[in-house]
Design a protein around this motif. Sequence first.
Motif, PDB file in Angstrom:
ATOM      1  N   ALA A  47     -50.353  25.309  18.137  1.00  0.00           N
ATOM      2  CA  ALA A  47     -49.943  24.591  16.928  1.00  0.00           C
ATOM      3  C   ALA A  47     -49.968  25.521  15.721  1.00  0.00           C
ATOM      4  CB  ALA A  47     -50.856  23.392  16.697  1.00  0.00           C
ATOM      5  N   LEU A  48     -50.949  26.400  15.663  1.00  0.00           N
ATOM      6  CA  LEU A  48     -51.025  27.371  14.567  1.00  0.00           C
ATOM      7  C   LEU A  48     -49.816  28.305  14.586  1.00  0.00           C
ATOM      8  CD1 LEU A  48     -52.693  28.575  12.221  1.00  0.00           C
ATOM      9  CD2 LEU A  48     -53.756  30.063  13.912  1.00  0.00           C
ATOM     10  N   ALA A  49     -49.414  28.725  15.769  1.00  0.00           N
ATOM     11  CA  ALA A  49     -48.233  29.590  15.880  1.00  0.00           C
ATOM     12  C   ALA A  49     -46.984  28.861  15.383  1.00  0.00           C
ATOM     13  CB  ALA A  49     -48.035  30.043  17.322  1.00  0.00           C
ATOM     14  N   ALA A  50     -46.865  27.589  15.709  1.00  0.00           N
ATOM     15  CA  ALA A  50     -45.709  26.819  15.272  1.00  0.00           C
ATOM     16  C   ALA A  50     -45.734  26.549  13.775  1.00  0.00           C
ATOM     17  CB  ALA A  50     -45.646  25.497  16.034  1.00  0.00           C
ATOM     18  N   LEU A  51     -46.916  26.339  13.230  1.00  0.00           N
ATOM     19  CA  LEU A  51     -47.016  26.054  11.801  1.00  0.00           C
ATOM     20  C   LEU A  51     -46.777  27.296  10.937  1.00  0.00           C
ATOM     21  CD1 LEU A  51     -50.067  23.637  11.819  1.00  0.00           C
ATOM     22  CD2 LEU A  51     -47.690  23.058  11.312  1.00  0.00           C
ATOM     23  N   THR A  52     -47.077  28.462  11.469  1.00  0.00           N
ATOM     24  CA  THR A  52     -46.919  29.683  10.676  1.00  0.00           C
ATOM     25  C   THR A  52     -45.556  30.339  10.831  1.00  0.00           C
ATOM     26  OG1 THR A  52     -47.936  30.993  12.431  1.00  0.00           O
ATOM     27  CG2 THR A  52     -49.380  30.200  10.667  1.00  0.00           C
ATOM     28  N   SER A  53     -44.783  29.968  11.823  1.00  0.00           N
ATOM     29  CA  SER A  53     -43.442  30.539  11.976  1.00  0.00           C
ATOM     30  C   SER A  53     -42.462  29.421  12.287  1.00  0.00           C
ATOM     31  CB  SER A  53     -43.423  31.598  13.082  1.00  0.00           C
ATOM     32  OG  SER A  53     -43.754  31.021  14.304  1.00  0.00           O
ATOM     33  N   LYS A  54     -41.760  28.983  11.277  1.00  0.00           N
ATOM     34  CA  LYS A  54     -40.864  27.843  11.407  1.00  0.00           C
ATOM     35  C   LYS A  54     -39.605  28.183  12.197  1.00  0.00           C
ATOM     36  CE  LYS A  54     -38.728  24.204   8.748  1.00  0.00           C
ATOM     37  NZ  LYS A  54     -38.467  23.636   7.445  1.00  0.00           N
ATOM     38  N   ASP A  55     -39.112  29.402  12.074  1.00  0.00           N
ATOM     39  CA  ASP A  55     -37.846  29.760  12.710  1.00  0.00           C
ATOM     40  C   ASP A  55     -37.957  29.958  14.217  1.00  0.00           C
ATOM     41  OD1 ASP A  55     -36.613  29.647  10.252  1.00  0.00           O
ATOM     42  OD2 ASP A  55     -36.880  31.790   9.867  1.00  0.00           O
ATOM     43  N   SER A  56     -39.020  30.581  14.684  1.00  0.00           N
ATOM     44  CA  SER A  56     -39.154  30.848  16.123  1.00  0.00           C
ATOM     45  C   SER A  56     -40.599  30.660  16.572  1.00  0.00           C
ATOM     46  CB  SER A  56     -38.667  32.253  16.432  1.00  0.00           C
ATOM     47  OG  SER A  56     -39.317  33.187  15.605  1.00  0.00           O
ATOM     48  N   PRO A  57     -41.050  29.414  16.645  1.00  0.00           N
ATOM     49  CA  PRO A  57     -42.457  29.172  16.984  1.00  0.00           C
ATOM     50  C   PRO A  57     -42.823  29.536  18.420  1.00  0.00           C
ATOM     51  CG  PRO A  57     -41.292  27.097  16.731  1.00  0.00           C
ATOM     52  CD  PRO A  57     -40.352  28.178  16.309  1.00  0.00           C
ATOM     53  N   LEU A  58     -41.927  29.295  19.371  1.00  0.00           N
ATOM     54  CA  LEU A  58     -42.251  29.633  20.757  1.00  0.00           C
ATOM     55  C   LEU A  58     -42.363  31.143  20.953  1.00  0.00           C
ATOM     56  CD1 LEU A  58     -40.156  27.054  22.787  1.00  0.00           C
ATOM     57  CD2 LEU A  58     -42.628  27.221  22.638  1.00  0.00           C
ATOM     58  N   GLY A 103     -49.043  22.734  22.458  1.00  0.00           N
ATOM     59  CA  GLY A 103     -49.331  22.633  21.028  1.00  0.00           C
ATOM     60  C   GLY A 103     -48.141  23.044  20.179  1.00  0.00           C
ATOM     61  N   THR A 104     -47.461  24.098  20.587  1.00  0.00           N
ATOM     62  CA  THR A 104     -46.279  24.558  19.856  1.00  0.00           C
ATOM     63  C   THR A 104     -45.171  23.511  19.912  1.00  0.00           C
ATOM     64  OG1 THR A 104     -46.833  26.845  20.390  1.00  0.00           O
ATOM     65  CG2 THR A 104     -44.586  26.419  19.674  1.00  0.00           C
ATOM     66  N   LEU A 105     -44.906  22.996  21.104  1.00  0.00           N
ATOM     67  CA  LEU A 105     -43.857  21.988  21.250  1.00  0.00           C
ATOM     68  C   LEU A 105     -44.211  20.700  20.519  1.00  0.00           C
ATOM     69  CD1 LEU A 105     -42.874  22.549  24.966  1.00  0.00           C
ATOM     70  CD2 LEU A 105     -41.589  23.219  22.935  1.00  0.00           C
ATOM     71  N   GLY A 106     -45.491  20.352  20.479  1.00  0.00           N
ATOM     72  CA  GLY A 106     -45.905  19.164  19.737  1.00  0.00           C
ATOM     73  C   GLY A 106     -45.589  19.278  18.253  1.00  0.00           C
ATOM     74  N   VAL A 107     -45.846  20.435  17.676  1.00  0.00           N
ATOM     75  CA  VAL A 107     -45.522  20.648  16.256  1.00  0.00           C
ATOM     76  C   VAL A 107     -44.015  20.654  16.052  1.00  0.00           C
ATOM     77  CG1 VAL A 107     -45.654  22.316  14.359  1.00  0.00           C
ATOM     78  CG2 VAL A 107     -47.677  21.815  15.715  1.00  0.00           C
ATOM     79  N   MET A 108     -43.270  21.241  16.985  1.00  0.00           N
ATOM     80  CA  MET A 108     -41.815  21.265  16.861  1.00  0.00           C
ATOM     81  C   MET A 108     -41.238  19.849  16.922  1.00  0.00           C
ATOM     82  SD  MET A 108     -40.979  24.620  19.200  1.00  0.00           S
ATOM     83  CE  MET A 108     -39.207  24.430  19.125  1.00  0.00           C
ATOM     84  N   ILE A 109     -41.775  19.012  17.812  1.00  0.00           N
ATOM     85  CA  ILE A 109     -41.317  17.621  17.897  1.00  0.00           C
ATOM     86  C   ILE A 109     -41.670  16.874  16.620  1.00  0.00           C
ATOM     87  CG2 ILE A 109     -41.770  15.417  19.062  1.00  0.00           C
ATOM     88  CD1 ILE A 109     -41.957  17.026  21.681  1.00  0.00           C
ATOM     89  N   TRP A 110     -42.875  17.094  16.113  1.00  0.00           N
ATOM     90  CA  TRP A 110     -43.288  16.436  14.875  1.00  0.00           C
ATOM     91  C   TRP A 110     -42.353  16.814  13.721  1.00  0.00           C
ATOM     92  CZ3 TRP A 110     -45.757  18.759  10.509  1.00  0.00           C
ATOM     93  CH2 TRP A 110     -46.203  17.850   9.562  1.00  0.00           C
ATOM     94  N   ARG A 111     -42.027  18.109  13.622  1.00  0.00           N
ATOM     95  CA  ARG A 111     -41.106  18.550  12.565  1.00  0.00           C
ATOM     96  C   ARG A 111     -39.740  17.899  12.706  1.00  0.00           C
ATOM     97  NH1 ARG A 111     -42.272  24.943  12.345  1.00  0.00           N
ATOM     98  NH2 ARG A 111     -43.938  24.878  10.809  1.00  0.00           N
ATOM     99  N   THR A 112     -39.235  17.836  13.917  1.00  0.00           N
ATOM    100  CA  THR A 112     -37.926  17.226  14.154  1.00  0.00           C
ATOM    101  C   THR A 112     -37.937  15.750  13.777  1.00  0.00           C
ATOM    102  OG1 THR A 112     -37.508  18.775  15.959  1.00  0.00           O
ATOM    103  CG2 THR A 112     -36.150  16.804  15.896  1.00  0.00           C
ATOM    104  N   LEU A 113     -38.981  15.038  14.174  1.00  0.00           N
ATOM    105  CA  LEU A 113     -39.076  13.620  13.823  1.00  0.00           C
ATOM    106  C   LEU A 113     -39.190  13.417  12.319  1.00  0.00           C
ATOM    107  CD1 LEU A 113     -41.427  12.322  16.659  1.00  0.00           C
ATOM    108  CD2 LEU A 113     -38.971  11.948  16.410  1.00  0.00           C
TER     109      LEU A 113
END
Length: 126
Positions: A47-58, A103-113
């Motif tokens: 989740a931290l990786a996804a929150l700190t890099s919006k363009d390419s979290p994975l 965790g990364t995908l969870g943050v990405m889904i949250w952002r999309t929603l």
Amino acid sequence: MKGIRWTGLIACSVLYGGIYIAIRYPLPADYTGHAQLGLLLFVVPGALAALTSKDSPLTAMVIAIALASPPCLILMQSGGFNRVGLGQEIAFIASAVFWCGSGTLGVMIWRTLMEMHHQQDGKRRL
């Protein structure tokens, strides 16, 4: 590599390594034969990786794990920590990668929603 922030990448790697060592450190009183729920902690570095890099979290998550896993593996296979075989340690790393990815995908889904929600609010106001 443009959308990846190095501070977030380093923080994710350190957090991953810290969780890895904390979970794998051999404490005889800790082992009861039950499932290790500590693996769920690996959601946090993802989740931290996804929150700190919006363009390419994975990509950020994979790079952070690639940086942190080899030193952790070497440390755990050294003389004082070796309680399981190399194959089991690699299986543990694979499980940690899965939970980090979750965790990364969870943050990405949250952002999309949240983006969809804001777009619908904008349409209602018009």
